[in-house]
Design a protein around this motif. Structure first.
Motif, PDB file in Angstrom:
ATOM      1  N   TYR A  45      72.371  61.861 -46.626  1.00 24.73           N
ATOM      2  CA  TYR A  45      70.942  61.801 -46.969  1.00 24.73           C
ATOM      3  C   TYR A  45      70.732  61.749 -48.485  1.00 24.73           C
ATOM      4  O   TYR A  45      69.676  61.336 -48.941  1.00 24.73           O
ATOM      5  CB  TYR A  45      70.225  63.039 -46.443  1.00 24.73           C
ATOM      6  CG  TYR A  45      70.504  63.358 -44.990  1.00 24.73           C
ATOM      7  CD1 TYR A  45      70.315  62.396 -44.002  1.00 24.73           C
ATOM      8  CD2 TYR A  45      70.953  64.619 -44.605  1.00 24.73           C
ATOM      9  CE1 TYR A  45      70.568  62.683 -42.673  1.00 24.73           C
ATOM     10  CE2 TYR A  45      71.205  64.918 -43.285  1.00 24.73           C
ATOM     11  CZ  TYR A  45      71.016  63.948 -42.317  1.00 24.73           C
ATOM     12  OH  TYR A  45      71.278  64.238 -41.006  1.00 24.73           O
ATOM     13  N   TYR A  46      71.728  62.199 -49.227  1.00 19.33           N
ATOM     14  CA  TYR A  46      71.511  62.392 -50.669  1.00 19.33           C
ATOM     15  C   TYR A  46      72.469  61.594 -51.551  1.00 19.33           C
ATOM     16  O   TYR A  46      72.529  61.840 -52.753  1.00 19.33           O
ATOM     17  CB  TYR A  46      71.669  63.885 -51.015  1.00 19.33           C
ATOM     18  CG  TYR A  46      70.981  64.810 -50.064  1.00 19.33           C
ATOM     19  CD1 TYR A  46      69.597  64.744 -49.872  1.00 19.33           C
ATOM     20  CD2 TYR A  46      71.701  65.747 -49.330  1.00 19.33           C
ATOM     21  CE1 TYR A  46      68.962  65.595 -48.985  1.00 19.33           C
ATOM     22  CE2 TYR A  46      71.068  66.598 -48.440  1.00 19.33           C
ATOM     23  CZ  TYR A  46      69.704  66.520 -48.270  1.00 19.33           C
ATOM     24  OH  TYR A  46      69.069  67.356 -47.393  1.00 19.33           O
ATOM     25  N   TRP A  80      80.230  65.420 -42.033  1.00 19.29           N
ATOM     26  CA  TRP A  80      79.492  65.502 -43.309  1.00 19.29           C
ATOM     27  C   TRP A  80      78.108  66.113 -43.156  1.00 19.29           C
ATOM     28  O   TRP A  80      77.404  66.331 -44.158  1.00 19.29           O
ATOM     29  CB  TRP A  80      79.308  64.098 -43.899  1.00 19.29           C
ATOM     30  CG  TRP A  80      78.540  63.168 -42.997  1.00 19.29           C
ATOM     31  CD1 TRP A  80      79.059  62.317 -42.073  1.00 19.29           C
ATOM     32  CD2 TRP A  80      77.116  63.024 -42.919  1.00 19.29           C
ATOM     33  NE1 TRP A  80      78.060  61.649 -41.425  1.00 19.29           N
ATOM     34  CE2 TRP A  80      76.859  62.056 -41.929  1.00 19.29           C
ATOM     35  CE3 TRP A  80      76.033  63.597 -43.594  1.00 19.29           C
ATOM     36  CZ2 TRP A  80      75.556  61.666 -41.579  1.00 19.29           C
ATOM     37  CZ3 TRP A  80      74.745  63.213 -43.256  1.00 19.29           C
ATOM     38  CH2 TRP A  80      74.511  62.253 -42.258  1.00 19.29           C
ATOM     39  N   GLU A  81      77.693  66.393 -41.919  1.00 23.03           N
ATOM     40  CA  GLU A  81      76.282  66.716 -41.695  1.00 23.03           C
ATOM     41  C   GLU A  81      75.831  68.012 -42.361  1.00 23.03           C
ATOM     42  O   GLU A  81      74.630  68.247 -42.517  1.00 23.03           O
ATOM     43  CB  GLU A  81      75.970  66.771 -40.195  1.00 23.03           C
ATOM     44  CG  GLU A  81      76.198  65.480 -39.449  1.00 23.03           C
ATOM     45  CD  GLU A  81      77.544  65.453 -38.762  1.00 23.03           C
ATOM     46  OE1 GLU A  81      78.541  65.141 -39.440  1.00 23.03           O
ATOM     47  OE2 GLU A  81      77.606  65.742 -37.565  1.00 23.03           O
ATOM     48  N   GLY A  92      67.351  65.348 -41.132  1.00 27.01           N
ATOM     49  CA  GLY A  92      68.250  66.352 -40.593  1.00 27.01           C
ATOM     50  C   GLY A  92      68.871  65.883 -39.301  1.00 27.01           C
ATOM     51  O   GLY A  92      68.782  64.717 -38.943  1.00 27.01           O
ATOM     52  N   GLN A  93      69.524  66.810 -38.617  1.00 24.88           N
ATOM     53  CA  GLN A  93      70.236  66.451 -37.400  1.00 24.88           C
ATOM     54  C   GLN A  93      69.593  67.075 -36.176  1.00 24.88           C
ATOM     55  O   GLN A  93      69.036  68.172 -36.255  1.00 24.88           O
ATOM     56  CB  GLN A  93      71.680  66.950 -37.440  1.00 24.88           C
ATOM     57  CG  GLN A  93      72.550  66.239 -38.408  1.00 24.88           C
ATOM     58  CD  GLN A  93      72.658  66.964 -39.725  1.00 24.88           C
ATOM     59  OE1 GLN A  93      72.438  66.372 -40.768  1.00 24.88           O
ATOM     60  NE2 GLN A  93      72.976  68.231 -39.699  1.00 24.88           N
ATOM     61  N   THR A  95      75.090  63.579 -31.943  1.00 30.05           N
ATOM     62  CA  THR A  95      74.240  64.027 -33.046  1.00 30.05           C
ATOM     63  C   THR A  95      73.406  62.862 -33.543  1.00 30.05           C
ATOM     64  O   THR A  95      73.938  61.784 -33.832  1.00 30.05           O
ATOM     65  CB  THR A  95      75.088  64.584 -34.207  1.00 30.05           C
ATOM     66  OG1 THR A  95      75.823  65.703 -33.719  1.00 30.05           O
ATOM     67  CG2 THR A  95      74.227  65.022 -35.385  1.00 30.05           C
ATOM     68  N   ALA A 115      71.561  61.750 -36.612  1.00 24.22           N
ATOM     69  CA  ALA A 115      71.413  62.065 -38.040  1.00 24.22           C
ATOM     70  C   ALA A 115      70.210  61.270 -38.539  1.00 24.22           C
ATOM     71  O   ALA A 115      70.267  60.053 -38.658  1.00 24.22           O
ATOM     72  CB  ALA A 115      72.673  61.685 -38.798  1.00 24.22           C
ATOM     73  N   VAL A 116      69.140  61.984 -38.782  1.00 16.66           N
ATOM     74  CA  VAL A 116      67.866  61.329 -39.089  1.00 16.66           C
ATOM     75  C   VAL A 116      67.707  61.234 -40.604  1.00 16.66           C
ATOM     76  O   VAL A 116      67.547  62.247 -41.279  1.00 16.66           O
ATOM     77  CB  VAL A 116      66.692  62.103 -38.458  1.00 16.66           C
ATOM     78  CG1 VAL A 116      65.374  61.367 -38.715  1.00 16.66           C
ATOM     79  CG2 VAL A 116      66.912  62.301 -36.966  1.00 16.66           C
TER      80      VAL A 116
END
Lengths: 313, 164
Positions: A71-72, A86-87, B17-18, B130, B132-133
């Motif tokens: 995300y970053y 990696w989440e 987020g997830q 999952t 992943a948004v």
């Protein structure tokens, strides 16, 4: 020998248009010595590439990696032997993921750090706060498709500034290949290797010792001469096709240090000797030097090659 | 191929987020198909107010803050809700889809898999999917997730879909 590496490539396993087989063929056609498969958030192409290369008995070597697309920011990971989740990425502590990857033996780098991002595309720009600049291995200073001034130039300067401060970061570049894109006159990564050598090991050695070259074609060598108390800079050609140059072009060397930048024009013999006292005007031989090669002028548009930083023992 | 699990939900604009779903399979299967769909991938219309709001969020970003209205609207047309899907089996990664298909299949079997997925000799144990948004453009974005498993070999269509 110098080996040319293409370190940032996608296939149909993520969002590329080349299948793994087509990627191999494309790299072979452009005389690449080794290429990385770095699909977004999957390693499903690794086995396919391995099997194809075994079947073909090709001399081209492959490097197994992944572009951690978070995300970053995007983290380019090479010599990746297993997928790590990696989440749990933390905007303010990317080092946690860097350390986990490095513990598994992977090489970790920041891809296109200044790419466009918010509000149009989340994650392309590297927005994470890095506190420990020893926690990763390299910066992708040129992502060829990205615009020069807003994206690649600040990446180059970021790497230079960190290296001048003493952080052990190598420079890499890549095509961020998603299809049959023209690689002529684009930057590639080079390292010193041996014919038939283990590319994974050679890459690791090159990255860990900051011995990578980034160039559109020629390599800028630097060699310390104790007899002459000088560093000798030499331009060496490589087999990379498509480097645009003419006989009337002249080449300029710049050497940046914390004390400033020295600029010299190369003579026709393409070898240039600069005394240490000139390179270290502050009389501090512990300074890091960053040599770069330009064509005709020192505008960034004319930058041909970035050599490994000269780091005192 | 039988449907083992089906779920869905609704996402709010701006969520990052997830969301994970865990399915414990009752036995060993030969193949598995995970289908994920979502709607509202792009802006349906771009009003002046929306463009102005986006422009405000670009203040301080040199690349965007001086964009013309037309450039801003063009850029907004290219924006998308972006969701990745990641699958593990017994805590081992077996596939990830980055390609932004609003309908996607992740097919796993011994011989045929979707792009992004790793072939599996058999399917058993605990499957975790999952989402992943990365970006949600619009409130009320609906998604649906289906997990099917079966004993017969499957063939994978070019678009990632599959049949028994």
């Amino acid at each position: 020998m110098y080996k040319r590496l293409e370190l940032h490539n996608h296939t149909t396993e993520s969002d590329g248009t080349l299948t793994p087989a087509q990627l191999i063929q494309f790299m072979e056609e452009d005389l690449v010595d080794a290429f990385a498969i770095t699909d977004h958030n999957t390693i499903s192409g690794h086995r396919k590439i391995k099997e194809l290369l075994e079947q073909k008995k090709s001399s081209i070597a492959s490097i197994y990696g992944m572009e951690y697309t978070t995300y970053y920011g995007h983290i380019l990971c090479l010599n990746l032997k297993e997928y790590l989740s990696w989440e749990s990425i933390d905007l303010h502590r990317p080092e946690l993921l860097f350390h986990s990857l490095k513990e598994k033996g992977a090489l970790v780098g920041v891809a296109h750090p200044f790419s466009y991002g918010h509000p149009f595309a989340r994650g392309c720009r590297f927005d994470m706060t890095i506190t420990d600049f020893n926690s990763f291995d390299f910066i992708e200073i040129f992502n060829n498709p990205e615009p020069l001034h807003p994206v690649n130039e600040p990446a180059l300067l970021w790497w230079e500034d960190l290296v001048l401060k003493g952080f052990p970061l190598a420079a890499t570049c890549g095509m961020d290949l998603h299809g049959r894109w023209n690689m002529k006159n684009q930057y590639a990564t080079f390292l010193e290797g041996v014919n038939g050598g283990n590319i994974e090991k050679e890459l690791e050695d090159a990255i860990r010792h900051q011995r990578t070259w980034v160039s559109r074609g020629p390599i800028l060598e630097s060699r310390y001469s104790p007899d002459q108390q000088a560093i000798i800079f030499t331009i060496c050609d490589t087999k990379k096709p498509g480097f645009i140059h003419t006989e009337v072009d002249h080449y300029i060397l710049t050497v940046r240090s914390v004390a400033g930048t020295i600029t010299k024009e190369f003579p026709d013999c393409r070898s240039l000797e600069i005394p240490l006292k000139e390179l270290y005007p502050d009389s501090n031989p512990q300074s890091v030097l960053i040599p770069k090669l330009y064509q005709n002028s020192t505008a960034i548009e004319n930058l041909v090659a970035v050599a490994p930083a000269i780091i005192p023992n | 191929m039988e449907l083992v699990y089906e779920t869905g939900g609704t996402l709010r604009q701006g969520f990052v987020g997830q969301i994970s779903y865990t399915v414990c399979l009752d036995r060993v299967y030969d193949a598995m198909d995970i289908e994920f769909t979502f709607d509202k991938q792009h802006y349906l219309e771009i009003t002046k107010e929306m463009a102005e709001k986006t422009r405000m969020s670009c203040i301080g970003i040199p690349e965007y803050e001086h964009a013309s209205d037309e450039e801003m609207i063009d850029a907004m047309r290219g924006m998308k809700t972006e969701i990745h899907t990641i699958v593990t089996m017994n805590d081992t990664f077996i596939g990830g889809i980055h390609k932004q298909l609003a309908t996607r299949h992740m097919v796993f079997s011994k011989d045929d898999t979707s792009d992004g997925c790793i072939p599996q000799d058999s399917i058993s144990g605990v499957i975790k999917v999952t989402l992943a948004v990365f970006n949600v453009l619009l409130d009320g974005t609906n998604y649906c997730l289906k997990l099917s498993a079966g004993d017969q070999e499957k063939q994978v269509f070019a678009d990632g879909g599959a049949y028994v």
